[in-house]
Design an enzyme around this catalytic site. Structure first.
Site, PDB file in Angstrom:
ATOM      1  N   ARG A  79     -20.623  61.282  46.578  1.00  0.00           N
ATOM      2  CA  ARG A  79     -19.652  61.578  47.652  1.00  0.00           C
ATOM      3  C   ARG A  79     -20.376  62.098  48.891  1.00  0.00           C
ATOM      4  NH1 ARG A  79     -15.430  65.856  45.718  1.00  0.00           N
ATOM      5  NH2 ARG A  79     -14.487  64.120  44.590  1.00  0.00           N
ATOM      6  N   ARG A 148     -16.539  72.600  50.587  1.00  0.00           N
ATOM      7  CA  ARG A 148     -16.572  71.129  50.556  1.00  0.00           C
ATOM      8  C   ARG A 148     -16.465  70.556  51.970  1.00  0.00           C
ATOM      9  NH1 ARG A 148     -15.093  69.203  45.447  1.00  0.00           N
ATOM     10  NH2 ARG A 148     -15.814  70.664  43.858  1.00  0.00           N
ATOM     11  N   LYS A 216     -14.583  75.598  43.691  1.00  0.00           N
ATOM     12  CA  LYS A 216     -14.658  74.916  44.985  1.00  0.00           C
ATOM     13  C   LYS A 216     -13.886  75.685  46.065  1.00  0.00           C
ATOM     14  CE  LYS A 216     -12.527  71.440  42.913  1.00  0.00           C
ATOM     15  NZ  LYS A 216     -11.909  70.146  42.613  1.00  0.00           N
ATOM     16  N   LYS A 218     -12.160  74.914  50.103  1.00  0.00           N
ATOM     17  CA  LYS A 218     -11.848  73.817  51.030  1.00  0.00           C
ATOM     18  C   LYS A 218     -11.316  74.341  52.362  1.00  0.00           C
ATOM     19  CE  LYS A 218     -11.081  70.426  47.418  1.00  0.00           C
ATOM     20  NZ  LYS A 218     -10.163  69.482  46.781  1.00  0.00           N
ATOM     21  N   CYS A 438      -4.820  58.577  43.917  1.00  0.00           N
ATOM     22  CA  CYS A 438      -6.187  59.038  43.638  1.00  0.00           C
ATOM     23  C   CYS A 438      -6.953  57.928  42.926  1.00  0.00           C
ATOM     24  CB  CYS A 438      -6.155  60.298  42.782  1.00  0.00           C
ATOM     25  SG  CYS A 438      -5.703  59.943  41.076  1.00  0.00           S
ATOM     26  N   CYS A 444     -12.824  58.092  36.872  1.00  0.00           N
ATOM     27  CA  CYS A 444     -12.589  59.536  36.786  1.00  0.00           C
ATOM     28  C   CYS A 444     -12.503  59.987  35.325  1.00  0.00           C
ATOM     29  CB  CYS A 444     -11.308  59.918  37.521  1.00  0.00           C
ATOM     30  SG  CYS A 444     -10.994  61.679  37.377  1.00  0.00           S
ATOM     31  N   CYS A 483      -3.657  62.469  36.926  1.00  0.00           N
ATOM     32  CA  CYS A 483      -3.608  63.726  36.159  1.00  0.00           C
ATOM     33  C   CYS A 483      -3.067  64.801  37.089  1.00  0.00           C
ATOM     34  CB  CYS A 483      -4.997  64.073  35.602  1.00  0.00           C
ATOM     35  SG  CYS A 483      -6.054  64.964  36.748  1.00  0.00           S
ATOM     36  N   CYS A 487      -5.435  65.223  43.332  1.00  0.00           N
ATOM     37  CA  CYS A 487      -6.402  64.751  44.337  1.00  0.00           C
ATOM     38  C   CYS A 487      -5.771  63.945  45.481  1.00  0.00           C
ATOM     39  CB  CYS A 487      -7.491  63.936  43.664  1.00  0.00           C
ATOM     40  SG  CYS A 487      -8.430  64.890  42.457  1.00  0.00           S
TER      41      CYS A 487
HETATM   42 FE1  SRM Z   1     -10.308  65.811  43.381  1.00  0.00          FE
HETATM   43  C1  SRM Z   1     -11.736  66.642  40.431  1.00  0.00           C
HETATM   44  C2  SRM Z   1     -11.500  62.707  43.160  1.00  0.00           C
HETATM   45  C3  SRM Z   1      -9.503  65.333  46.635  1.00  0.00           C
HETATM   46  C4  SRM Z   1      -8.263  68.571  43.277  1.00  0.00           C
HETATM   47  N1  SRM Z   1     -11.490  64.865  42.052  1.00  0.00           N
HETATM   48  C5  SRM Z   1     -12.022  65.401  40.912  1.00  0.00           C
HETATM   49  C6  SRM Z   1     -13.024  64.435  40.283  1.00  0.00           C
HETATM   50  C7  SRM Z   1     -14.379  64.745  40.851  1.00  0.00           C
HETATM   51  C8  SRM Z   1     -13.016  64.377  38.732  1.00  0.00           C
HETATM   52  C9  SRM Z   1     -13.983  65.272  38.000  1.00  0.00           C
HETATM   53  O1  SRM Z   1     -14.070  66.491  38.280  1.00  0.00           O
HETATM   54  O2  SRM Z   1     -14.644  64.760  37.100  1.00  0.00           O
HETATM   55  C10 SRM Z   1     -12.469  63.090  40.837  1.00  0.00           C
HETATM   56  C11 SRM Z   1     -13.474  61.939  40.941  1.00  0.00           C
HETATM   57  C12 SRM Z   1     -12.788  60.625  40.700  1.00  0.00           C
HETATM   58  C13 SRM Z   1     -13.660  59.454  40.940  1.00  0.00           C
HETATM   59  O3  SRM Z   1     -13.985  58.743  39.963  1.00  0.00           O
HETATM   60  O4  SRM Z   1     -14.015  59.192  42.084  1.00  0.00           O
HETATM   61  C14 SRM Z   1     -11.793  63.557  42.108  1.00  0.00           C
HETATM   62  N2  SRM Z   1     -10.582  64.347  44.686  1.00  0.00           N
HETATM   63  C15 SRM Z   1     -11.004  63.096  44.378  1.00  0.00           C
HETATM   64  C16 SRM Z   1     -10.830  62.152  45.554  1.00  0.00           C
HETATM   65  C17 SRM Z   1     -11.894  61.067  45.647  1.00  0.00           C
HETATM   66  C18 SRM Z   1      -9.418  61.536  45.462  1.00  0.00           C
HETATM   67  C19 SRM Z   1      -9.122  60.354  46.332  1.00  0.00           C
HETATM   68  O5  SRM Z   1      -8.464  59.468  45.802  1.00  0.00           O
HETATM   69  O6  SRM Z   1      -9.514  60.298  47.483  1.00  0.00           O
HETATM   70  C20 SRM Z   1     -10.840  63.173  46.702  1.00  0.00           C
HETATM   71  C21 SRM Z   1     -12.232  63.483  47.205  1.00  0.00           C
HETATM   72  C22 SRM Z   1     -12.186  64.436  48.352  1.00  0.00           C
HETATM   73  C23 SRM Z   1     -13.512  64.663  49.034  1.00  0.00           C
HETATM   74  O7  SRM Z   1     -13.982  63.749  49.719  1.00  0.00           O
HETATM   75  O8  SRM Z   1     -14.040  65.772  48.932  1.00  0.00           O
HETATM   76  C24 SRM Z   1     -10.275  64.401  45.995  1.00  0.00           C
HETATM   77  N3  SRM Z   1      -9.163  66.828  44.758  1.00  0.00           N
HETATM   78  C25 SRM Z   1      -8.860  66.383  46.007  1.00  0.00           C
HETATM   79  C26 SRM Z   1      -7.759  67.125  46.535  1.00  0.00           C
HETATM   80  C27 SRM Z   1      -7.058  66.871  47.869  1.00  0.00           C
HETATM   81  C28 SRM Z   1      -7.590  67.736  48.985  1.00  0.00           C
HETATM   82  O9  SRM Z   1      -8.612  68.423  48.831  1.00  0.00           O
HETATM   83  O10 SRM Z   1      -6.980  67.707  50.051  1.00  0.00           O
HETATM   84  C29 SRM Z   1      -7.398  68.063  45.559  1.00  0.00           C
HETATM   85  C30 SRM Z   1      -6.203  69.044  45.637  1.00  0.00           C
HETATM   86  C31 SRM Z   1      -6.464  70.209  46.516  1.00  0.00           C
HETATM   87  C32 SRM Z   1      -7.162  71.297  45.771  1.00  0.00           C
HETATM   88  O11 SRM Z   1      -8.389  71.286  45.707  1.00  0.00           O
HETATM   89  O12 SRM Z   1      -6.472  72.160  45.219  1.00  0.00           O
HETATM   90  C33 SRM Z   1      -8.294  67.862  44.450  1.00  0.00           C
HETATM   91  N4  SRM Z   1     -10.083  67.374  42.105  1.00  0.00           N
HETATM   92  C34 SRM Z   1      -9.138  68.361  42.204  1.00  0.00           C
HETATM   93  C35 SRM Z   1      -9.189  69.180  41.026  1.00  0.00           C
HETATM   94  C36 SRM Z   1      -8.299  70.424  40.739  1.00  0.00           C
HETATM   95  C37 SRM Z   1      -8.949  71.673  41.224  1.00  0.00           C
HETATM   96  C38 SRM Z   1      -8.203  72.896  40.806  1.00  0.00           C
HETATM   97  O13 SRM Z   1      -8.099  73.820  41.609  1.00  0.00           O
HETATM   98  O14 SRM Z   1      -7.731  72.989  39.679  1.00  0.00           O
HETATM   99  C39 SRM Z   1     -10.187  68.621  40.194  1.00  0.00           C
HETATM  100  C40 SRM Z   1     -10.620  69.105  38.801  1.00  0.00           C
HETATM  101  C41 SRM Z   1     -11.721  70.100  38.867  1.00  0.00           C
HETATM  102  O15 SRM Z   1     -12.239  70.452  39.918  1.00  0.00           O
HETATM  103  O16 SRM Z   1     -12.092  70.555  37.784  1.00  0.00           O
HETATM  104  C42 SRM Z   1     -10.713  67.478  40.896  1.00  0.00           C
HETATM  105 FE1  SF4 Z   2      -9.111  62.108  38.590  1.00  0.00          FE
HETATM  106 FE2  SF4 Z   2      -6.948  63.601  38.267  1.00  0.00          FE
HETATM  107 FE3  SF4 Z   2      -8.238  63.629  40.580  1.00  0.00          FE
HETATM  108 FE4  SF4 Z   2      -6.883  61.500  39.914  1.00  0.00          FE
HETATM  109  S1  SF4 Z   2      -6.011  63.554  40.269  1.00  0.00           S
HETATM  110  S2  SF4 Z   2      -8.975  61.522  40.718  1.00  0.00           S
HETATM  111  S3  SF4 Z   2      -7.141  61.449  37.737  1.00  0.00           S
HETATM  112  S4  SF4 Z   2      -9.038  64.361  38.677  1.00  0.00           S
END
Ligand code: SRM
Ligand code: SF4
Length: 525
Positions: A79, A148, A216, A218, A438, A444, A483, A487
């Site tokens: 990323r 981030r 993390k 943000k 997502c 993922c 899930c 995201c």
């Molecule tokens: Fe996310 C984890 C993809 C934005 C909340 N996110 C992941 C992971 C890295 C899975 C993992 O930990 O193994 C995913 C990778 C999937 C893949 O195969 O590419 C993933 N997140 C994404 C992306 C690519 C979604 C998308 O379709 O665009 C976004 C990448 C953003 C970036 O460029 O940095 C992405 N993730 C978000 C957002 C939206 C935002 O930030 O505006 C959220 C919700 C806001 C927040 O952070 O609360 C988000 N991602 C999570 C979480 C839950 C964190 C938590 O507080 O519980 C996880 C799980 C974790 O971190 O353990 C996670």
């Molecule tokens: Fe993966 Fe869940 Fe984030 Fe979708 S919402 S990219 S399934 S961690």
């Protein structure tokens, strides 16, 4: 694997901290054994501990879940760290080439204005990371327990105030960057970090300390009335207050976050509190103050309860305001009034105030690829090659804007895109244009259900239903995730599908635009 006992004395006062805390304390440089494994041609994967360090370098170790039945095939997701999502055409070309040569031949625009490479096998990781560095971008801190990618409004107006907000986004991103030299050593010099060098041997990050953040962090900037990046979903948000093209300052928002877990009501999505107003010179001290509050008060014993939003919820807005004021050395003024009217991107051609034009291009779920009918990846590559003075702007709605286009080049770009089946008007139905999914399967590791691969078909079915019920053409914001982690920010959509198991989703309804007095997140049905 680093043994918990061997480092527990230096790790933390508490014996109950998570394993992530233990390994961070043991290796504050975040170097681990990454360089050694990278150089070992017999290894197809990194150790579990190194997989945690790799996140701080912007890399996730994954496996292709479509192939699991025949054994694990390890692949990496990488990323980018692209503050405000602005790229030059040369950088776009470099990313395009890297995806073709080392990834799965797609680029994935993310919900945080970045780009992900998918499907990179270990032997291709080094050249890909070097290529990113060579085009003057980085992946440092794109993931991990650090700040981030910082978001900024993508719309290219080029007014004084908007330029200043963008510059502030870059300023905060730089100020909150981790300082380890491991990234440069491993990915640029191609060597193991020299631990005999006292600067590395005794390294402790000046801002983050030895154990970085509990989780993390943000940050996002927004300029009302457009909230095209869901500012209140961030740990730290800055709402720009602009009058007659003068940036007066920012309303400070703290404690947003969306991640939750099924069956665990102690985890929940939360919108940030708007705590007060401050003038721009206080920006970096405030950002550092909020980040260090997370560092010092976040829960290091439970990663599901470790985000800043739980500190804010449990200690209350008055406590956090006082703590920020004390750390940043200022008194916040009452928040200034503002209103949000939309969360959507401007698609199609639009004039910017400086006389240039920009084109908003719809990218279904952010996946830049070539299909039989719409060869978007090739089209953007050609545009970047021929129009070297323009700007690529990634949006948090997973689209791309081509900006700084001289009026005389508009038609040539439209024609070039058309040759590749990419339209500049009526690019998508209102439902598709407003939706996000997502990534989920097959990359993922946390996905419980499909998302990116199945949302377009579901939208088509909903559109047919809407036509049958006389609602054709109505804009409804629909988002889907595989899930509950959130995201694609599903809890801020009017209709959301949140994956529970293969083919099964929770239905969330009725989020209202984040605004003073709004109820915010949707409700589960
Ligand atoms: Fe996310 C984890 C993809 C934005 C909340 N996110 C992941 C992971 C890295 C899975 C993992 O930990 O193994 C995913 C990778 C999937 C893949 O195969 O590419 C993933 N997140 C994404 C992306 C690519 C979604 C998308 O379709 O665009 C976004 C990448 C953003 C970036 O460029 O940095 C992405 N993730 C978000 C957002 C939206 C935002 O930030 O505006 C959220 C919700 C806001 C927040 O952070 O609360 C988000 N991602 C999570 C979480 C839950 C964190 C938590 O507080 O519980 C996880 C799980 C974790 O971190 O353990 C996670
Ligand atoms: Fe993966 Fe869940 Fe984030 Fe979708 S919402 S990219 S399934 S961690």
């Amino acid at each position: 694997m680093i043994a918990t006992e061997s480092v527990s004395a230096s790790a933390s006062a508490s014996a109950t901290v998570t394993h992530n805390e233990v390994i961070k304390a043991a290796v504050p440089t975040l170097a681990g054994q990454i360089a050694a494994t990278l150089a070992d041609p017999t290894a197809d994967r990194f150790s579990d501990d190194d997989a945690q360090f790799l996140k701080f370098h912007g890399i996730y170790q994954q496996d292709d879940r479509d192939l699991r039945k025949t054994g694990k095939r390890y692949i990496m997701m990488i990323r980018g760290r692209i503050p405000g999502g602005v790229m030059t055409p040369a950088q776009w070309i470099a990313f395009d080439d890297l995806a073709t040569r080392h990834g799965n031949n797609t680029l994935r625009i993310t919900t945080r204005q970045s780009i992900q490479f998918h499907g990179v096998v270990k032997s291709h990781l080094g050249p890909l990371m070097r290529g990113i560095h060579d085009c003057l971008l980085s992946t440092l801190a794109a993931c991990g327990d650090v700040n981030r990618n910082v978001l900024a409004p993508p719309t290219p107006a080029y007014t004084r105030a908007r330029d200043q907000v963008h510059a502030d986004c870059v300023r905060v991103a730089d100020a909150l960057k981790p300082r380890t030299r491991a990234y440069h050593a491993i990915w640029v010099d191609g060597v193991q970090l020299d631990l005999e060098d006292p600067a590395n041997k005794h390294f402790v990050d000046p801002l983050y300390g030895a154990t970085y953040l509990p989780r993390k962090f943000k940050v996002a900037f927004v300029i009302p009335p457009v909230n095209d990046l869901d500012v209140l979903a961030n740990d730290l948000g800055f709402i720009a207050i602009v009058e007659r093209d003068q940036l007066l300052g920012y309303n400070l928002c703290v404690g947003g976050g969306l991640g939750r877990s099924h069956g665990n009501d102690a985890t929940y999505p939360r919108l940030a509190d708007v705590l007060g107003f401050f003038t721009p010179e206080h920006l970096v001290p405030i950002a550092r103050a909020v980040l260090t509050i997370h560092r010092d008060f976040g829960d290091r014993t439970d990663r599901k309860h470790a985000r800043l939003k739980y500190v804010v919820q449990e200690r209350g807005p008055d406590w956090i305001r006082a703590e920020i004021e004390q750390r940043a050395g200022l008194e916040l003024e009452p928040p200034r009034s503002y209103a949000f009217t939309t969360t959507q991107d401007l698609l199609g051609w639009h004039a910017a105030v400086d006389g240039t034009w920009f084109l908003g291009l719809f990218v279904e779920n952010g996946r830049v690829k070539d299909d039989a009918e719409r060869r978007l990846k090739s089209a953007l590559r050609q545009v970047a090659g021929r129009f070297s003075a323009i700007e690529f702007r990634l949006t948090a709605n997973q689209n791309v804007l081509l900006a700084r286009v001289p009026v005389g080049e508009r038609d040539a770009i439209t024609a070039l895109l058309a040759e590749h089946g990419v339209r500049t008007t009526q690019q998508a139905s209102v439902l598709h244009a407003a939706a996000m999914a997502c990534v989920a399967l097959p990359t993922c590791g946390l996905a419980l259900a499909e998302s990116e691969r199945c949302l377009p078909g579901i939208l088509d079915r909903i559109e047919r239903l809407m036509a049958d019920t006389g609602l054709a053409g109505e804009e409804i914001i629909i988002r889907m995730t595989g899930c509950p982690n959130g995201c694609a920010r599903p809890y801020l959509a009017e209709i959301a599908f949140v994956g529970k198991a293969p083919g099964r989703y929770q239905l969330w309804l009725g989020a209202t635009p984040p605004a003073p007095g709004s109820t915010g997140c949707g409700r589960r049905w």
